[in-house]
Design a protein around this motif. Structure first.
Motif, short mmCIF file in Angstrom:
data_model
loop_
_atom_site.label_atom_id
_atom_site.label_comp_id
_atom_site.label_asym_id
_atom_site.label_seq_id
_atom_site.Cartn_x
_atom_site.Cartn_y
_atom_site.Cartn_z
N LEU A 147 0.81 -1.22 0.00
CA LEU A 147 0.00 0.00 0.00
C LEU A 147 0.85 1.27 0.00
O LEU A 147 0.33 2.37 0.03
N ASN A 148 2.17 1.10 -0.04
CA ASN A 148 3.12 2.22 -0.05
C ASN A 148 2.88 3.16 1.13
O ASN A 148 2.82 4.38 0.98
N ILE A 149 2.74 2.58 2.30
CA ILE A 149 2.53 3.35 3.53
C ILE A 149 3.87 3.58 4.20
O ILE A 149 4.58 2.63 4.52
N THR A 150 4.20 4.84 4.41
CA THR A 150 5.47 5.19 5.06
C THR A 150 5.26 5.84 6.42
O THR A 150 6.19 5.92 7.21
N ASN A 151 4.05 6.33 6.68
CA ASN A 151 3.72 6.99 7.95
C ASN A 151 2.43 6.41 8.52
O ASN A 151 1.54 6.03 7.77
N VAL A 152 2.38 6.40 9.85
CA VAL A 152 1.16 6.00 10.54
C VAL A 152 0.82 7.13 11.49
O VAL A 152 1.71 7.61 12.19
N PRO A 153 -0.41 7.60 11.52
CA PRO A 153 -1.58 7.04 10.84
C PRO A 153 -1.64 7.44 9.37
O PRO A 153 -1.09 8.46 8.97
N THR A 154 -2.34 6.62 8.61
CA THR A 154 -2.60 6.88 7.20
C THR A 154 -4.06 6.55 6.92
O THR A 154 -4.53 5.48 7.29
N LEU A 155 -4.75 7.46 6.27
CA LEU A 155 -6.12 7.20 5.81
C LEU A 155 -6.04 6.89 4.32
O LEU A 155 -5.39 7.62 3.58
N ILE A 156 -6.68 5.79 3.92
CA ILE A 156 -6.60 5.35 2.52
C ILE A 156 -7.99 5.10 1.99
O ILE A 156 -8.83 4.50 2.66
N VAL A 157 -8.22 5.54 0.76
CA VAL A 157 -9.46 5.21 0.05
C VAL A 157 -9.07 4.17 -0.98
O VAL A 157 -8.20 4.40 -1.83
N ILE A 158 -9.72 3.01 -0.91
CA ILE A 158 -9.45 1.92 -1.85
C ILE A 158 -10.72 1.68 -2.65
O ILE A 158 -11.79 1.52 -2.09
N ASN A 159 -10.57 1.69 -3.97
CA ASN A 159 -11.70 1.44 -4.86
C ASN A 159 -11.30 0.35 -5.84
O ASN A 159 -10.30 0.47 -6.53
N GLN A 160 -12.07 -0.72 -5.86
CA GLN A 160 -11.82 -1.88 -6.71
C GLN A 160 -10.39 -2.41 -6.54
O GLN A 160 -9.71 -2.73 -7.49
N GLY A 161 -9.96 -2.46 -5.27
CA GLY A 161 -8.66 -3.03 -4.94
C GLY A 161 -7.46 -2.13 -5.17
O GLY A 161 -6.33 -2.54 -4.97
N LYS A 162 -7.69 -0.88 -5.56
CA LYS A 162 -6.59 0.05 -5.82
C LYS A 162 -6.69 1.27 -4.92
O LYS A 162 -7.78 1.78 -4.66
N VAL A 163 -5.54 1.75 -4.46
CA VAL A 163 -5.49 2.96 -3.66
C VAL A 163 -5.77 4.14 -4.58
O VAL A 163 -5.08 4.34 -5.57
N VAL A 164 -6.81 4.91 -4.26
CA VAL A 164 -7.15 6.06 -5.09
C VAL A 164 -6.85 7.39 -4.40
O VAL A 164 -6.68 8.40 -5.08
N LYS A 165 -6.77 7.38 -3.08
CA LYS A 165 -6.42 8.59 -2.32
C LYS A 165 -5.79 8.18 -1.02
O LYS A 165 -6.11 7.13 -0.46
N LYS A 166 -4.91 9.05 -0.52
CA LYS A 166 -4.23 8.73 0.74
C LYS A 166 -3.90 10.03 1.47
O LYS A 166 -3.50 11.02 0.86
N LEU A 167 -4.08 10.01 2.79
CA LEU A 167 -3.69 11.11 3.67
C LEU A 167 -2.79 10.51 4.73
O LEU A 167 -3.22 9.67 5.52
N GLU A 168 -1.52 10.92 4.73
CA GLU A 168 -0.55 10.34 5.65
C GLU A 168 -0.19 11.30 6.78
O GLU A 168 -0.23 12.50 6.61
N GLY A 169 0.16 10.71 7.91
CA GLY A 169 0.64 11.49 9.04
C GLY A 169 -0.45 11.84 10.02
O GLY A 169 -1.59 11.44 9.89
N ASP A 170 -0.07 12.60 11.00
CA ASP A 170 -0.95 12.93 12.10
C ASP A 170 -1.70 14.23 11.82
O ASP A 170 -1.42 15.27 12.38
N HIS A 171 -2.68 14.17 10.91
CA HIS A 171 -3.44 15.34 10.47
C HIS A 171 -4.82 15.37 11.12
O HIS A 171 -5.82 15.43 10.43
N LEU A 172 -4.91 15.29 12.41
CA LEU A 172 -6.21 15.28 13.07
C LEU A 172 -6.73 16.71 13.19
O LEU A 172 -6.84 17.26 14.26
N ASP A 173 -7.03 17.28 12.06
CA ASP A 173 -7.52 18.65 12.00
C ASP A 173 -8.47 18.77 10.81
O ASP A 173 -9.11 17.80 10.43
#
Length: 72
Positions: free
Chosen positions: A35-61
């Protein structure tokens, strides 16, 4: 984040990286790489088995809120 999810009736799947990192290191590393995740937390949108959007890091805002609302 729970309050935000409830307020906007957004449903997500949560993956406990802390627990899995300890229990199954090989599978954890494989999934993070796939999933090419380098930071946690990461929010990922997966559509039909593919990552279509990702928000990485501590962005609780507003970044998190906007990401969730745009991808529900």
């Amino acid at each position: 984040m729970e309050k935000l999810l409830q307020e906007y009736d957004i449903h997500i799947y949560y993956y406990d990286t802390t627990k899995d990192r300890e229990v199954n290191k090989y599978e954890f590393s494989k999934l993070m790489s796939k999933l090419n995740i380098t930071n946690v937390p990461t929010l990922i949108v997966i559509n039909q088995g593919k990552v279509v959007k990702k928000l990485e890091g501590d962005h609780l805002d507003t970044s998190t809120k906007n990401f969730l609302l745009e991808n529900r």
